[in-house]
Design a protein around this motif. Structure first.
Motif, PDB file in Angstrom:
ATOM      1  N   MET A   1       0.943  -1.273  -0.049  1.00  0.00           N
ATOM      2  CA  MET A   1      -0.069   0.099  -0.187  1.00  0.00           C
ATOM      3  C   MET A   1       0.953   1.352  -0.002  1.00  0.00           C
ATOM      4  SD  MET A   1      -2.775   1.253   2.828  1.00  0.00           S
ATOM      5  CE  MET A   1      -4.068   0.617   2.483  1.00  0.00           C
ATOM      6  N   ARG A   2       0.459   2.180  -0.722  1.00  0.00           N
ATOM      7  CA  ARG A   2       1.181   3.655  -0.702  1.00  0.00           C
ATOM      8  C   ARG A   2       0.314   4.554  -0.004  1.00  0.00           C
ATOM      9  NH1 ARG A   2       5.454   6.266  -2.620  1.00  0.00           N
ATOM     10  NH2 ARG A   2       5.102   8.718  -2.800  1.00  0.00           N
ATOM     11  N   LEU A   3       0.785   5.416   0.718  1.00  0.00           N
ATOM     12  CA  LEU A   3      -0.133   6.602   1.441  1.00  0.00           C
ATOM     13  C   LEU A   3       0.881   7.840   1.141  1.00  0.00           C
ATOM     14  CD1 LEU A   3       0.241   3.781   3.703  1.00  0.00           C
ATOM     15  CD2 LEU A   3      -1.712   5.204   4.550  1.00  0.00           C
ATOM     16  N   ASP A   4       0.101   8.805   0.614  1.00  0.00           N
ATOM     17  CA  ASP A   4       0.599   9.938   0.292  1.00  0.00           C
ATOM     18  C   ASP A   4      -0.247  11.140   1.197  1.00  0.00           C
ATOM     19  OD1 ASP A   4       2.812  10.240  -1.836  1.00  0.00           O
ATOM     20  OD2 ASP A   4       1.248   8.963  -2.850  1.00  0.00           O
ATOM     21  N   TYR A   5       0.547  12.134   1.568  1.00  0.00           N
ATOM     22  CA  TYR A   5      -0.035  13.404   2.423  1.00  0.00           C
ATOM     23  C   TYR A   5       0.287  14.576   1.806  1.00  0.00           C
ATOM     24  CZ  TYR A   5      -0.035   9.407   5.566  1.00  0.00           C
ATOM     25  OH  TYR A   5      -0.159   7.852   6.276  1.00  0.00           O
ATOM     26  N   LEU A   6      -0.859  15.413   1.531  1.00  0.00           N
ATOM     27  CA  LEU A   6      -0.456  16.659   1.084  1.00  0.00           C
ATOM     28  C   LEU A   6      -0.933  17.589   2.169  1.00  0.00           C
ATOM     29  CD1 LEU A   6      -2.419  17.048  -2.572  1.00  0.00           C
ATOM     30  CD2 LEU A   6      -0.351  17.911  -1.937  1.00  0.00           C
ATOM     31  N   ALA A  76       1.404   9.481 -10.132  1.00  0.00           N
ATOM     32  CA  ALA A  76       2.470   8.779  -9.412  1.00  0.00           C
ATOM     33  C   ALA A  76       2.249   7.606  -8.528  1.00  0.00           C
ATOM     34  CB  ALA A  76       3.357   9.932  -8.786  1.00  0.00           C
ATOM     35  N   GLY A  77       0.855   7.705  -8.054  1.00  0.00           N
ATOM     36  CA  GLY A  77       0.357   6.756  -6.938  1.00  0.00           C
ATOM     37  C   GLY A  77      -0.098   5.406  -7.410  1.00  0.00           C
ATOM     38  N   SER A  78      -0.573   5.568  -8.585  1.00  0.00           N
ATOM     39  CA  SER A  78      -1.222   4.347  -9.082  1.00  0.00           C
ATOM     40  C   SER A  78      -1.122   4.336 -10.667  1.00  0.00           C
ATOM     41  CB  SER A  78      -2.565   4.220  -8.726  1.00  0.00           C
ATOM     42  OG  SER A  78      -3.289   5.324  -9.398  1.00  0.00           O
ATOM     43  N   THR A  79      -1.474   3.035 -11.149  1.00  0.00           N
ATOM     44  CA  THR A  79      -1.246   2.923 -12.631  1.00  0.00           C
ATOM     45  C   THR A  79      -2.874   3.182 -13.258  1.00  0.00           C
ATOM     46  OG1 THR A  79      -2.171   0.610 -12.441  1.00  0.00           O
ATOM     47  CG2 THR A  79       0.219   1.154 -12.519  1.00  0.00           C
ATOM     48  N   GLY A  80      -3.697   3.794 -12.466  1.00  0.00           N
ATOM     49  CA  GLY A  80      -5.189   4.115 -12.762  1.00  0.00           C
ATOM     50  C   GLY A  80      -5.631   4.857 -11.766  1.00  0.00           C
ATOM     51  N   ALA A  81      -6.487   5.545 -12.340  1.00  0.00           N
ATOM     52  CA  ALA A  81      -7.273   6.515 -11.119  1.00  0.00           C
ATOM     53  C   ALA A  81      -8.037   5.808 -10.345  1.00  0.00           C
ATOM     54  CB  ALA A  81      -8.104   7.853 -11.944  1.00  0.00           C
ATOM     55  N   HIS A 109      -4.009   2.493  -2.825  1.00  0.00           N
ATOM     56  CA  HIS A 109      -3.218   4.043  -2.679  1.00  0.00           C
ATOM     57  C   HIS A 109      -4.245   5.092  -2.017  1.00  0.00           C
ATOM     58  CE1 HIS A 109      -1.768   8.039  -4.828  1.00  0.00           C
ATOM     59  NE2 HIS A 109      -0.977   7.700  -3.631  1.00  0.00           N
ATOM     60  N   LEU A 110      -3.686   5.493  -0.873  1.00  0.00           N
ATOM     61  CA  LEU A 110      -4.508   6.440   0.038  1.00  0.00           C
ATOM     62  C   LEU A 110      -3.788   7.789  -0.372  1.00  0.00           C
ATOM     63  CD1 LEU A 110      -5.463   4.590   3.267  1.00  0.00           C
ATOM     64  CD2 LEU A 110      -6.839   4.882   0.760  1.00  0.00           C
ATOM     65  N   LEU A 111      -4.419   8.729  -0.714  1.00  0.00           N
ATOM     66  CA  LEU A 111      -3.981  10.288  -0.788  1.00  0.00           C
ATOM     67  C   LEU A 111      -4.602  10.941   0.189  1.00  0.00           C
ATOM     68  CD1 LEU A 111      -2.212  12.424  -1.838  1.00  0.00           C
ATOM     69  CD2 LEU A 111      -3.921  12.632  -4.121  1.00  0.00           C
ATOM     70  N   PHE A 112      -4.182  11.412   1.275  1.00  0.00           N
ATOM     71  CA  PHE A 112      -4.690  12.205   2.316  1.00  0.00           C
ATOM     72  C   PHE A 112      -4.595  13.755   1.790  1.00  0.00           C
ATOM     73  CE2 PHE A 112      -3.988   8.348   4.419  1.00  0.00           C
ATOM     74  CZ  PHE A 112      -5.041   8.267   5.305  1.00  0.00           C
ATOM     75  N   ALA A 113      -5.996  14.457   1.822  1.00  0.00           N
ATOM     76  CA  ALA A 113      -5.756  15.840   1.517  1.00  0.00           C
ATOM     77  C   ALA A 113      -6.129  16.704   2.970  1.00  0.00           C
ATOM     78  CB  ALA A 113      -6.787  16.242   0.506  1.00  0.00           C
ATOM     79  N   CYS A 114      -5.231  17.195   3.627  1.00  0.00           N
ATOM     80  CA  CYS A 114      -5.255  17.893   4.851  1.00  0.00           C
ATOM     81  C   CYS A 114      -5.441  19.432   4.733  1.00  0.00           C
ATOM     82  CB  CYS A 114      -3.990  17.512   5.723  1.00  0.00           C
ATOM     83  SG  CYS A 114      -3.406  15.765   6.008  1.00  0.00           S
ATOM     84  N   GLY A 115      -6.881  19.841   4.971  1.00  0.00           N
ATOM     85  CA  GLY A 115      -6.978  21.091   4.825  1.00  0.00           C
ATOM     86  C   GLY A 115      -6.536  22.074   6.107  1.00  0.00           C
ATOM     87  N   ARG A 116      -6.791  23.143   5.822  1.00  0.00           N
ATOM     88  CA  ARG A 116      -6.565  24.169   6.898  1.00  0.00           C
ATOM     89  C   ARG A 116      -7.342  25.205   6.836  1.00  0.00           C
ATOM     90  NH1 ARG A 116      -2.907  23.953  11.528  1.00  0.00           N
ATOM     91  NH2 ARG A 116      -2.331  21.481  11.381  1.00  0.00           N
ATOM     92  N   TYR A 117      -7.418  26.124   7.782  1.00  0.00           N
ATOM     93  CA  TYR A 117      -8.181  27.331   7.930  1.00  0.00           C
ATOM     94  C   TYR A 117      -9.542  27.156   7.875  1.00  0.00           C
ATOM     95  CZ  TYR A 117      -3.666  28.751   6.125  1.00  0.00           C
ATOM     96  OH  TYR A 117      -2.341  29.076   5.967  1.00  0.00           O
ATOM     97  N   GLU A 118     -10.459  27.540   7.183  1.00  0.00           N
ATOM     98  CA  GLU A 118     -11.963  27.381   7.030  1.00  0.00           C
ATOM     99  C   GLU A 118     -12.051  26.272   6.118  1.00  0.00           C
ATOM    100  OE1 GLU A 118     -14.200  28.761   9.083  1.00  0.00           O
ATOM    101  OE2 GLU A 118     -12.393  29.635   9.892  1.00  0.00           O
ATOM    102  N   GLY A 119     -11.177  25.612   5.341  1.00  0.00           N
ATOM    103  CA  GLY A 119     -11.362  24.413   4.731  1.00  0.00           C
ATOM    104  C   GLY A 119     -11.013  24.814   3.454  1.00  0.00           C
ATOM    105  N   ILE A 120     -11.137  23.731   2.298  1.00  0.00           N
ATOM    106  CA  ILE A 120     -10.752  23.714   0.805  1.00  0.00           C
ATOM    107  C   ILE A 120     -12.049  24.054   0.154  1.00  0.00           C
ATOM    108  CG2 ILE A 120      -9.689  22.259  -0.753  1.00  0.00           C
ATOM    109  CD1 ILE A 120      -8.670  20.423   1.559  1.00  0.00           C
ATOM    110  N   ASP A 121     -11.569  24.785  -0.906  1.00  0.00           N
ATOM    111  CA  ASP A 121     -12.543  25.264  -1.955  1.00  0.00           C
ATOM    112  C   ASP A 121     -13.543  24.058  -2.317  1.00  0.00           C
ATOM    113  OD1 ASP A 121     -13.924  25.620  -4.636  1.00  0.00           O
ATOM    114  OD2 ASP A 121     -12.756  27.661  -4.439  1.00  0.00           O
TER     115      ASP A 121
END
Length: 389
Positions: A1-6, A76-81, A109-121
């Motif tokens: 398993m691959r895990l990415d963090y933004l 980069a994280g996988s061979t297909g969306a 593949h898990l890609l974590f989107a870590c928001g801040r402030y009031e959130g993400i658009d």
């Protein structure tokens, strides 16, 4: 398993190198990637946020960096969306629990989107659904400064379920929130006595059957005391749930109990039975005083049971009711098991009564471990049965 963090705070993820996750990465079971969202900005201030449309306090994370990051990391994280799952950690997401951890553990593949402030658009999330599977996940009913802590917690719950991660896979079986749905029982180790506290004798008995029974009982008690919601709804063998009664059930409960207690009246040759004489208002009144559960099939209320604590430690069980055409199907036994399971932790015993001539009822209760108590006072024409918890 691959895990990415933004994230805009990559340093938050240093703990990934520690303990079991770090060892699993060294073995090749896991691959971690931590990415600074500012890498995908193009102004000299590396701006990732702006004021919200419509006004209001706080700042909102801009969509452009997120979009470019997804363009790169999903490829980069996988061979297909379809093999990438983007996890947005947000207080407005679905609650995170063991079931969801088990589901995410099946992803490549898990890609974590870590928001801040009031959130993400919001458009970022809408766009992400077109390039990958998206899960919006909340760690609990509270707000953190950002999504990084939640991403770490989710990671730990997920990766420990991967084959080969735990040295002893059996340790996963009896944990809190595992397949049984109960909280874990109390655990002890040496010494047998410590500061006036003793290890329960049953755990030192060597009797594995008694130990298993004790652990199950302790798990049920702990769950009832701390997380009674985990005990509800119970599910019958056919998938039918046992759910809490509401005030709107009063009319059907009145009909059901009259049908059931006509049989009791015939079996005991007496009509002076309170359940036969109660009005709709009476039923509504006791619904507010008793912990009551019902079963519906095809929209019809076919079973019910109630309980309440008496004297501080006795769980009083009553009105075990099953529609006449379903009696003998095991529904009564299931209702009896359920009302015992949801008893509060303070309850040390169960007590109920039934007709002195109701042989069928007495037989069911005795099979469930209840014993006749002729030494205890009972209503006219009835007998009392009790059971130690």
């Amino acid at each position: 398993m691959r895990l990415d963090y933004l994230t805009i705070f990559p340093g938050f993820f240093a703990p990934l190198e520690l303990s079991l996750p770090g060892k699993a990465a060294d073995k090749g079971l896991l691959a971690f990637g931590v990415h600074d969202l500012r890498t995908w900005t193009h102004d000299r201030h590396r701006t990732v946020d702006d004021t919200p449309y419509g006004g209001g306090a706080g700042m909102v994370m801009r969509p452009e960096p997120w979009g470019e990051a997804f363009d790169e990391l999903v490829r980069a994280g996988s061979t297909g969306a379809e093999r990438t799952t983007i996890v947005f950690t947000t207080p407005s997401g679905e609650p995170f629990d063991q079931r969801l951890a088990e589901e995410l553990a099946t992803r490549e593949h898990l890609l974590f989107a870590c928001g801040r402030y009031e959130g993400i658009d919001q458009r970022v999330i809408d766009h992400a659904r077109g390039v990958a599977e998206v899960r919006e996940v909340s760690l609990g009913d509270y707000v953190l400064n950002g999504g990084e802590v939640a991403a770490l917690a989710i990671t730990e719950a997920v990766v420990r379920l991967l084959p080969g991660f735990m040295g002893n896979a059996a340790s996963l079986v009896e944990e809190s929130h595992a397949a049984g749905g109960l909280l874990e029982y109390p655990v002890y180790t040496k010494p047998p006595q410590w500061r006036g506290h003793e290890v329960p004798a049953v755990l030192r008995s060597g009797d594995h059957g008694r130990i298993a029974a004790w652990r199950h009982d302790q798990a049920v008690r702990r769950t009832a005391e701390r997380r009674p919601d985990l005990l509800t709804p119970s599910v019958l063998d056919d998938g039918t749930p046992i759910v809490r009664a509401t005030a709107g059930d009063a009319g059907e409960l009145l009909t059901l109990q009259r049908a059931c207690w006509v049989q009791e009246a015939l079996a005991n040759d007496m009509l002076d039975i309170p359940a036969l004489h109660e009005s709709l208002d009476d039923v509504r009144a006791w619904l507010g005083e008793w912990d009551t559960w019902v079963v519906r099939r095809a929209g019809r209320l076919v079973g019910a049971v109630r309980g309440r604590l008496e004297g501080g430690d006795a769980w009083d069980i009553g009105r075990v009711m099953v529609a006449p055409d379903l009696q003998g199907s095991g529904l009564g036994r299931a209702l009896l098991e359920h009302i015992q399971a949801v008893a509060p932790a303070a309850a040390t015993s169960y007590v109920l009564f039934t007709g002195a001539a109701s042989a069928r009822n007495q037989q069911m209760y005795k099979r469930a471990g209840f014993r006749l108590r002729r030494d205890l006072p009972a209503p006219p024409g009835a007998v009392v049965l009790t059971k130690r918890r």
